[in-house]
Write a protein that holds these residues in place. Structure first.
Motif, PDB file in Angstrom:
ATOM      1  N   GLU A 140       0.861  -1.257   0.071  1.00 39.68           N
ATOM      2  CA  GLU A 140       0.056   0.040   0.054  1.00 39.68           C
ATOM      3  C   GLU A 140       0.901   1.226   0.036  1.00 39.68           C
ATOM      4  OE1 GLU A 140      -2.476  -0.593   3.484  1.00 39.68           O
ATOM      5  OE2 GLU A 140      -3.994  -1.601   2.391  1.00 39.68           O
ATOM      6  N   TYR A 151       1.010   5.725   0.425  1.00 44.71           N
ATOM      7  CA  TYR A 151       0.360   6.674   1.297  1.00 44.71           C
ATOM      8  C   TYR A 151       0.879   7.942   0.750  1.00 44.71           C
ATOM      9  CZ  TYR A 151      -0.714   2.561   4.393  1.00 44.71           C
ATOM     10  OH  TYR A 151      -1.049   1.631   5.067  1.00 44.71           O
ATOM     11  N   ASP A 193      -2.860   4.809  -2.501  1.00 43.68           N
ATOM     12  CA  ASP A 193      -3.976   4.242  -2.021  1.00 43.68           C
ATOM     13  C   ASP A 193      -4.571   4.869  -0.869  1.00 43.68           C
ATOM     14  OD1 ASP A 193      -3.469   1.609  -3.332  1.00 43.68           O
ATOM     15  OD2 ASP A 193      -1.822   1.313  -2.182  1.00 43.68           O
ATOM     16  N   PHE A 194      -3.735   5.441  -0.001  1.00 43.24           N
ATOM     17  CA  PHE A 194      -4.391   6.270   1.092  1.00 43.24           C
ATOM     18  C   PHE A 194      -3.737   7.742   1.089  1.00 43.24           C
ATOM     19  CE2 PHE A 194      -4.944   2.038   2.260  1.00 43.24           C
ATOM     20  CZ  PHE A 194      -5.910   1.879   2.947  1.00 43.24           C
ATOM     21  N   LYS A 213     -10.297  14.536  -3.763  1.00 44.56           N
ATOM     22  CA  LYS A 213     -11.390  13.753  -4.448  1.00 44.56           C
ATOM     23  C   LYS A 213     -11.593  14.008  -6.267  1.00 44.56           C
ATOM     24  CE  LYS A 213     -14.352  12.119  -2.615  1.00 44.56           C
ATOM     25  NZ  LYS A 213     -14.530  10.626  -2.243  1.00 44.56           N
ATOM     26  N   LYS A 239      -9.176   7.697  -3.580  1.00 47.05           N
ATOM     27  CA  LYS A 239     -10.381   6.736  -2.931  1.00 47.05           C
ATOM     28  C   LYS A 239     -10.384   6.853  -1.335  1.00 47.05           C
ATOM     29  CE  LYS A 239     -11.951   4.870  -6.598  1.00 47.05           C
ATOM     30  NZ  LYS A 239     -11.196   5.593  -7.913  1.00 47.05           N
ATOM     31  N   ASN A 240      -9.335   6.725  -0.797  1.00 42.82           N
ATOM     32  CA  ASN A 240      -9.060   6.734   0.665  1.00 42.82           C
ATOM     33  C   ASN A 240      -8.601   7.760   1.053  1.00 42.82           C
ATOM     34  OD1 ASN A 240     -10.339   3.783   0.815  1.00 42.82           O
ATOM     35  ND2 ASN A 240      -8.563   3.453  -0.285  1.00 42.82           N
ATOM     36  N   ILE A 241      -9.387   8.826   1.698  1.00 40.76           N
ATOM     37  CA  ILE A 241      -8.811  10.119   2.372  1.00 40.76           C
ATOM     38  C   ILE A 241      -9.089  10.027   3.980  1.00 40.76           C
ATOM     39  CG2 ILE A 241      -8.954  12.411   2.328  1.00 40.76           C
ATOM     40  CD1 ILE A 241      -9.871  12.245  -0.541  1.00 40.76           C
ATOM     41  N   ILE A 242      -8.279  10.063   4.550  1.00 46.93           N
ATOM     42  CA  ILE A 242      -8.450  10.342   6.378  1.00 46.93           C
ATOM     43  C   ILE A 242      -8.128  11.684   6.490  1.00 46.93           C
ATOM     44  CG2 ILE A 242      -7.502   9.604   8.418  1.00 46.93           C
ATOM     45  CD1 ILE A 242      -6.460   6.692   7.089  1.00 46.93           C
ATOM     46  N   SER A 272     -13.172   9.639   3.901  1.00 45.07           N
ATOM     47  CA  SER A 272     -13.303   8.125   4.112  1.00 45.07           C
ATOM     48  C   SER A 272     -13.417   8.050   5.681  1.00 45.07           C
ATOM     49  CB  SER A 272     -12.291   7.210   3.708  1.00 45.07           C
ATOM     50  OG  SER A 272     -12.141   7.521   2.542  1.00 45.07           O
ATOM     51  N   LYS A 273     -12.410   8.691   6.490  1.00 39.97           N
ATOM     52  CA  LYS A 273     -12.553   8.746   7.863  1.00 39.97           C
ATOM     53  C   LYS A 273     -12.144  10.048   8.398  1.00 39.97           C
ATOM     54  CE  LYS A 273     -10.373   6.019  11.812  1.00 39.97           C
ATOM     55  NZ  LYS A 273     -11.691   6.083  12.374  1.00 39.97           N
TER      56      LYS A 273
END
Length: 221
Positions: A3, A5, A68-69, A89, A94-97, A115-116
């Motif tokens: 993954e 980051y 990925d994040f 976005k 896809k995955n945003i903290i 996402s979180k």
């Protein structure tokens, strides 16, 4: 495939997240608009960029669209945090903290597609307070360079006063900027945070006060 980051914002939280990911051998792209902040971590990674994180083209060129994040760790600038989320976005992350400063800020980030949403300062404070409450050996604890919390045993001068009485007395006392945040009966295990209660306290009950370190140290009761 491992993954990957991204970390945007190199305040204390972002810096620690980025360095920990690098220690774990993760692929990490790091960005901040502050050159001094970037310089601090530049020796640890070749993928560190000075950029405006609301700039879609700059994010793409740095490689954020392929991750990925992505963790948004922007400090007090709520507008920048929101614009960064929108830009990420837009480029398809896809995955945003996202780190939030206030509940309202957090709700906006969630609505915009984070996402979180995390509240690291609040969570750290809750953990610190929980440790303080459950450890009988700790009577005072610094929670910042200028703030301190203290457990105080109810003495004769406070016997018969309720948590609400103490809160009002502290509020009316211009000498101190101290608040009561919890209390506990001597015969009970659990602390109560309902400081609006009017039930009188007795000798050997305990209260927790929060205030400026020097005022807590000099507090007379």
């Amino acid at each position: 495939m491992a993954e990957s980051y991204g970390v945007i914002g190199l305040g204390k939280f972002g810096f620690h997240i980025a360095t920990e990911l690098l220690k774990q051998g993760k692929k990490v792209i790091i960005a901040d608009k502050n050159e001094a902040a970037v310089r601090e971590i530049a020796d640890l990674s070749n993928s560190v960029f000075i950029l405006d994180s609301s700039d879609i083209l700059a994010l793409k060129e740095a490689g954020f669209s392929n991750l990925d994040f992505v963790i948004i760790s922007i400090g007090e600038n709520i507008e920048s945090s929101i614009l960064t989320l929108m830009a990420l976005k837009e480029i398809g992350v896809k995955n945003i903290i996202a780190k939030a400063i206030t509940p309202t800020h957090g709700k906006i980030l969630s609505k915009l597609g984070a996402s979180k949403v995390i509240y690291p300062e609040r969570e750290a404070a809750q953990h610190l307070l929980a440790n303080f409450i459950t450890n009988p050996e700790i009577e005072t604890m610094h929670i910042s360079h200028s703030l301190k919390i203290a457990k105080i045993k109810i003495t004769r001068s406070l016997v018969g006063k309720s948590p609400k009485d103490i809160a009002q007395s502290l509020q009316n006392n211009q000498e101190y900027n101290i608040k009561i945040i919890a209390f506990k009966r001597s015969n009970q295990m659990e602390w109560s945070f309902d400081t609006a209660k009017e039930t009188p306290l007795f000798e050997n009950d305990r209260i927790i006060l929060l205030g400026q370190s020097n005022q807590i140290d000099n507090f007379k009761y």
